[in-house]
Design a protein around this motif. Sequence first.
Motif, short mmCIF file in Angstrom:
data_model
loop_
_atom_site.label_atom_id
_atom_site.label_comp_id
_atom_site.label_asym_id
_atom_site.label_seq_id
_atom_site.Cartn_x
_atom_site.Cartn_y
_atom_site.Cartn_z
N MET A 1 0.71 -1.15 -0.10
CA MET A 1 0.08 -0.02 0.01
C MET A 1 0.88 1.32 -0.01
N SER A 2 0.42 2.22 -0.77
CA SER A 2 1.12 3.50 -0.88
C SER A 2 1.00 4.19 0.48
N ASP A 3 2.27 4.85 0.94
CA ASP A 3 2.23 5.61 2.22
C ASP A 3 1.95 7.20 1.93
N ARG A 4 1.37 7.51 0.90
CA ARG A 4 0.82 9.02 0.47
C ARG A 4 -0.19 9.39 1.31
N ARG A 5 0.08 10.69 1.70
CA ARG A 5 -1.10 11.20 2.52
C ARG A 5 -1.78 12.44 1.71
N ILE A 6 -2.89 12.81 2.21
CA ILE A 6 -3.58 14.00 1.78
C ILE A 6 -4.30 14.79 2.85
N SER A 7 -4.36 16.11 2.56
CA SER A 7 -5.07 16.95 3.35
C SER A 7 -5.76 18.08 2.34
N GLY A 8 -7.07 18.18 2.65
CA GLY A 8 -7.81 19.44 2.06
C GLY A 8 -8.08 20.39 2.93
N PHE A 9 -8.40 21.53 2.31
CA PHE A 9 -8.56 22.82 3.09
C PHE A 9 -9.78 23.77 2.62
N LYS A 10 -10.70 23.75 3.13
CA LYS A 10 -12.09 24.45 2.40
C LYS A 10 -11.87 25.80 2.84
N PRO A 11 -11.92 26.85 1.59
CA PRO A 11 -11.91 28.43 1.70
C PRO A 11 -13.38 28.85 1.93
N THR A 12 -14.01 28.44 3.26
CA THR A 12 -15.30 28.87 3.74
C THR A 12 -14.96 30.11 4.79
N GLY A 13 -13.73 30.32 5.22
CA GLY A 13 -13.66 31.37 6.20
C GLY A 13 -12.13 31.15 6.43
N PRO A 14 -11.72 32.31 7.33
CA PRO A 14 -10.21 32.55 7.44
C PRO A 14 -9.64 31.25 8.37
N LEU A 15 -8.57 30.51 8.11
CA LEU A 15 -7.93 29.46 9.17
C LEU A 15 -7.82 30.12 10.44
N GLN A 16 -7.99 29.16 11.32
CA GLN A 16 -7.72 29.48 12.72
C GLN A 16 -6.93 28.41 13.27
N LEU A 17 -6.65 28.46 14.63
CA LEU A 17 -5.64 27.79 15.45
C LEU A 17 -5.95 26.35 15.39
N GLY A 18 -7.20 25.98 15.45
CA GLY A 18 -7.56 24.65 15.64
C GLY A 18 -7.32 23.83 14.09
N ASN A 19 -7.33 24.79 13.05
CA ASN A 19 -6.97 24.16 11.64
C ASN A 19 -5.43 23.78 11.74
N TYR A 20 -4.63 24.79 12.38
CA TYR A 20 -3.25 24.79 12.53
C TYR A 20 -2.97 23.37 13.25
N ALA A 21 -3.51 23.45 14.51
CA ALA A 21 -3.13 22.28 15.45
C ALA A 21 -3.40 20.94 14.56
N HIS B 1 -15.64 22.53 -2.70
CA HIS B 1 -16.45 22.29 -1.60
C HIS B 1 -17.21 23.60 -1.26
N ALA B 2 -16.52 24.57 -1.44
CA ALA B 2 -17.35 25.88 -0.96
C ALA B 2 -18.51 26.09 -1.85
N LEU B 3 -18.78 25.46 -2.77
CA LEU B 3 -19.80 25.85 -3.85
C LEU B 3 -21.23 25.06 -3.17
N THR B 4 -21.14 24.45 -2.24
CA THR B 4 -22.30 23.42 -1.65
C THR B 4 -23.38 24.37 -0.96
N VAL B 5 -23.06 25.50 -0.61
CA VAL B 5 -23.84 26.49 0.12
C VAL B 5 -23.61 27.97 -0.60
N PRO B 6 -24.48 28.76 -0.30
CA PRO B 6 -24.56 30.31 -1.07
C PRO B 6 -23.16 30.72 -0.35
N HIS B 7 -22.26 31.46 -1.43
CA HIS B 7 -20.96 32.10 -1.47
C HIS B 7 -21.14 33.38 -2.29
N ASP B 8 -20.12 34.11 -1.96
CA ASP B 8 -19.62 35.13 -2.81
C ASP B 8 -18.47 34.95 -3.18
N PRO B 9 -18.66 34.98 -4.89
CA PRO B 9 -17.37 34.71 -5.46
C PRO B 9 -16.16 35.44 -5.25
#
Length: 341
Positions: A1-21, A43-51
């Motif tokens: 099995m591959s040891d590759r990892r992935i992380s995605g970050f949704k731009p729905t608001g400014p990142l905060q310390l919990g995201n960092y930790a 993923h940010a398009l699933t709810v109303p948003h400002d372009p």
Amino acid sequence: MSDRRISGFKPTGPLQLGNYAGAIRPLVLGQDRPTVAFVADLHALTVPHDPERLRALTLQVAGLLLASGLDPRRTILYRQSDLAAHYELHYLLECAASYGEVHRMIQFKEKGGGSGTRLSLLTYPVLMAADILLHDIAEVPVGRDQRQHVELTRDLALRFNERHGPVFTVPRATHPAIAARLGDLADPTAKMGKTNAATNGVLFLLDPPDVLRRKIMRAVTDAGTEVAYDPERKPGVSNLLELLATCTNGRPEQLAPDYPRYGALKTAVADAVIALLEPIQRRYHELGTDDIEQALAQGAEQAAERADATVRRVKAAMGLTSGRPAPSSTPETPRTAPARH
């Protein structure tokens, strides 16, 4: 099995310390292994948003990842919408998913159900599965509230492999040992989140030092005066100790005896948070938009090779002729020249 990892970050608001930790720091510390990181703007398009806000937050998230130590020479970083394979595999996986299993996902239960709910909110977990399966990912570092999505991804991969052969790597979820879920300073029983309606209890990564200190000094504490790590009886103080442990790589229960009063603990937490975020903020403000865009473009080009190959493999397994290599012309089958009139 591959040891590759992935992380995605949704731009729905400014990142905060919990995201960092919970996500950014483990990602940066693990760059000795093959890693993929992306800004999940689809993923940010699933709810109303400002372009315009979405564009700005997408660049801000990418910039903060770079400022936090993500090295684009070691980790693939790209913008999700720049990779067409996400759209393609999303639909192909919908053909393996059932309505019942995606309807049970927690996000749809919490945010959906009305007649005006976007269909993309229902199918969002399948797009998340596509994000993971595109890159042959073995481990997905997530908070425990996201484990359900990784389980769906596993189910879809196993089902597809059973029907069509061994096409997908089957991933597993992993969790940070400490501070995977920091509490809101104004309500420590609630998760610190980048989209909280009230922000006085959220420590954003780009908050100026005076704002960070003010939020921490006003943090909700508990009855009594004893500083003790007891999340059940003392959620406010325990949350402050979690914050301090996050910033100092300590253990909250071992830090508690060092602080005889709540005020001393709050001061120590404010000093530690500011010291942690100052170099990140400085590097972020040194980055230009062109620097961020260049890193994203290079990452998308790197990611496309594996992602496109995965989509071709899936199409071929499902019987789609577009998943097969195009036949090459040979001297025995010459092309006919177009007629001239």
